[in-house]
Design an enzyme around this catalytic site. Structure first.
Site, PDB file in Angstrom:
ATOM      1  N   ASP A 190     -65.309 131.170  25.677  1.00 62.53           N
ATOM      2  CA  ASP A 190     -64.573 130.371  25.679  1.00 62.53           C
ATOM      3  C   ASP A 190     -64.523 129.461  25.993  1.00 62.53           C
ATOM      4  O   ASP A 190     -65.186 129.763  27.440  1.00 62.53           O
ATOM      5  CB  ASP A 190     -63.589 130.302  23.801  1.00 62.53           C
ATOM      6  CG  ASP A 190     -63.693 129.073  22.485  1.00 62.53           C
ATOM      7  OD1 ASP A 190     -64.847 128.118  24.064  1.00 62.53           O
ATOM      8  OD2 ASP A 190     -64.270 129.405  21.905  1.00 62.53           O
ATOM      9  N   HIS A 247     -67.113 128.164  28.867  1.00 58.24           N
ATOM     10  CA  HIS A 247     -67.714 127.390  28.149  1.00 58.24           C
ATOM     11  C   HIS A 247     -67.312 125.779  28.531  1.00 58.24           C
ATOM     12  O   HIS A 247     -67.516 124.939  28.143  1.00 58.24           O
ATOM     13  CB  HIS A 247     -67.600 126.817  26.256  1.00 58.24           C
ATOM     14  CG  HIS A 247     -67.785 128.069  25.551  1.00 58.24           C
ATOM     15  ND1 HIS A 247     -67.986 128.434  24.238  1.00 58.24           N
ATOM     16  CD2 HIS A 247     -68.655 128.948  25.496  1.00 58.24           C
ATOM     17  CE1 HIS A 247     -67.907 129.310  23.908  1.00 58.24           C
ATOM     18  NE2 HIS A 247     -68.685 129.856  24.492  1.00 58.24           N
TER      19      HIS A 247
END
Ligand SMILES: *[C@@H]1O[C@H](CO)[C@@H](O)[C@H](O)[C@H]1NC(C)=O
Ligand SMILES: *[C@@H]1O[C@H](CO)[C@@H](O)[C@H](O)[C@H]1NC(C)=O
Ligand SMILES: *[C@@H]1O[C@H](CO)[C@@H](O)[C@H](O)[C@H]1NC(C)=O
Length: 411
Positions: free
Chosen positions: A221, A244
């Site tokens: 993430d 991310h």
């Protein structure tokens, strides 16, 4: 002067003179080796109680205390290191802290190792292995799973240094800095597979004066995620990817928010990440804001969205259809950002129609896609640009930005 005042005066002048003579600095550091409290370095014996006992001794020590964790593997369940402590406490870790094999053992508490209500803490070295894989599988299978555990969480911790830690396979975030002041995170490595759900590297929120320096994150993430009420956050020498990216948000899910102010990211490399630098807000009313942010000296290597502001975040179209973001985004500078995008559109500004982004500055941007200039898209932004600008940046009326003109005739 009464007796009590005289006594106080004498005591305070003693404290002053001992400090100025350096006596307090010479106070011996007490060392508490977890092994002496019954910890076994076999990776199988539950060491939660010995660690807590070592903490209680160190925490009540009248001189600065060091908790020493020798080489080896130490099995820890939910562990809550609670303050306040009398003096500074240092955790010196040579070994590896491992979570129970059975992910349900950490239950629904949301944390694995928690530091709580304490000042002046140093955590140095060591490795955390949360063994998150079985928990990710549970989540991916759609079964009913516990909420999961963040590997290391700091709640109400002031004057904190975290250095030289490696954390692998967290169930959720690796490090969470929540409601803290004056924090330095340096030389940490945070690693989880790129398909592991919600394994953010470092999450910061409700915190002031956080510095993150020299950190490597490869995770599933955000490498660094920045929540509401974060002020004066400085990040430098960051390597991110897979992951991310560095994300401010999601913000604006709630009406009442305190805003994010003074954030700098300088000297960073993003490799193969989904995003580079991102600001993300829900498409809902909110009184929050993001202002005075600098992203500078950044290399992008095949990043899907190298530069993105997304004010239309509305997962599953729930709770926001037909609304616009109330988050006011202003004074955001992007400077010296170069390299390659993994998608044709390298620069995306999708700002709120009701609260256009203001004061967006672009300086020396050069992003390519397949060795050609990438493209950009801009909605509802006002800003300026200077220096190189590849891709050129267009705009959508009625918020006539100066960007396009500026890119043709550098300011
Ligand atoms: C943000 O930085 C400015 C300039 O240094 C400073 O005046 C302001 O107090 C900072 N904001 C917060 C919330 O600390
Ligand atoms: C942009 O970067 C490419 C690849 O490094 C380079 O060839 C090109 O000259 C740069 N463009 C500008 C306008 O600086
Ligand atoms: C881009 O150009 C470099 C150097 O000329 C080359 O090695 C690379 O394969 C090219 N990449 C693409 C996607 O065409």
């Amino acid at each position: 002067m009464g007796v009590i005042e005289t006594v106080l005066l004498v005591i305070s002048s003693c404290i002053l003179c001992s400090v100025s003579l350096g006596i307090s600095n010479a106070a011996p550091t007490s060392t508490y080796n977890v092994v002496n409290f019954g910890a076994k370095a076999d990776g199988k014996t539950d060491c939660t109680k010995p660690f807590i006992k070592a903490w209680q001794s160190a925490c009540s020590s009248l001189s600065p205390a060091t908790i020493y964790v020798p080489k080896g593997r130490y099995l820890l369940g939910n562990t809550n290191f609670r303050g306040p402590c009398k003096r500074k406490v240092t955790f010196l870790i040579a070994g590896t802290l491992v979570a129970p094999e059975d992910y349900t053992a950490l239950g629904n508490s949301g944390f694995w190792i928690l530091f709580n209500h304490v000042e002046n803490v140093v955590i140095s070295g060591g490795k955390l292995d949360a063994k998150g894989a079985a928990f990710w599988n549970c989540r991916r299978s759609g079964k009913n799973c516990p909420v999961g555990a963040r590997s290391m969480t700091f709640n109400w911790v002031n004057n904190l240094v975290i250095s030289g830690i490696t954390s692998v396979n967290s169930q959720l975030s690796h490090l969470v800095i929540n409601t803290c002041n004056n924090v330095l995170v340096k030389n940490v490595k945070l690693i989880a597979p790129d398909q592991s759900p919600n394994t953010d590297g470092i999450h910061v929120e409700l915190s002031t004066g956080v510095t993150i320096n020299g950190c490597t994150m490869q995770t599933g993430d955000d490498c660094i995620s920045i929540g509401d009420a974060t002020y004066n956050l400085f990040m430098s020498n960051i390597k991110c990817g897979p992951g991310h990216g560095v994300s401010i948000g999601s913000l604006g899910k709630e009406m009442e928010e305190k805003g994010v102010e003074n954030v700098t990211l300088t000297n960073a490399i993003f490799s193969g990440s989904d995003n580079g630098v991102r600001i993300k807000t829900w498409a809902r009313p909110s009184n929050g804001f993001v202002r005075n942010v600098r992203f500078q000296n950044i290399i992008m290597d095949k990043v899907e969205n190298p530069i993105i502001i997304d004010q239309n975040y509305c997962p599953n179209n729930q709770g926001c259809p037909g609304q616009t973001s109330g988050i006011k985004i202003s004074q955001i500078t992007y400077s010296n950002i170069k390299g390659s995008s993994a998608t044709p559109e390298a620069v995306t500004f999708d700002c709120s129609p009701s609260n256009p982004c203001q004061g967006i500055k672009l300086q020396d941007i050069n992003l390519s896609y397949n060795n050609k200039s990438a493209t950009s898209s801009c909605k509802n932004i006002v800003g300026t640009s200077s220096g190189t600008l590849v891709p050129e940046t267009n705009y959508t009326p009625p918020y006539l930005s100066k960007l396009l003109m500026a890119s043709r005739s550098p300011l």
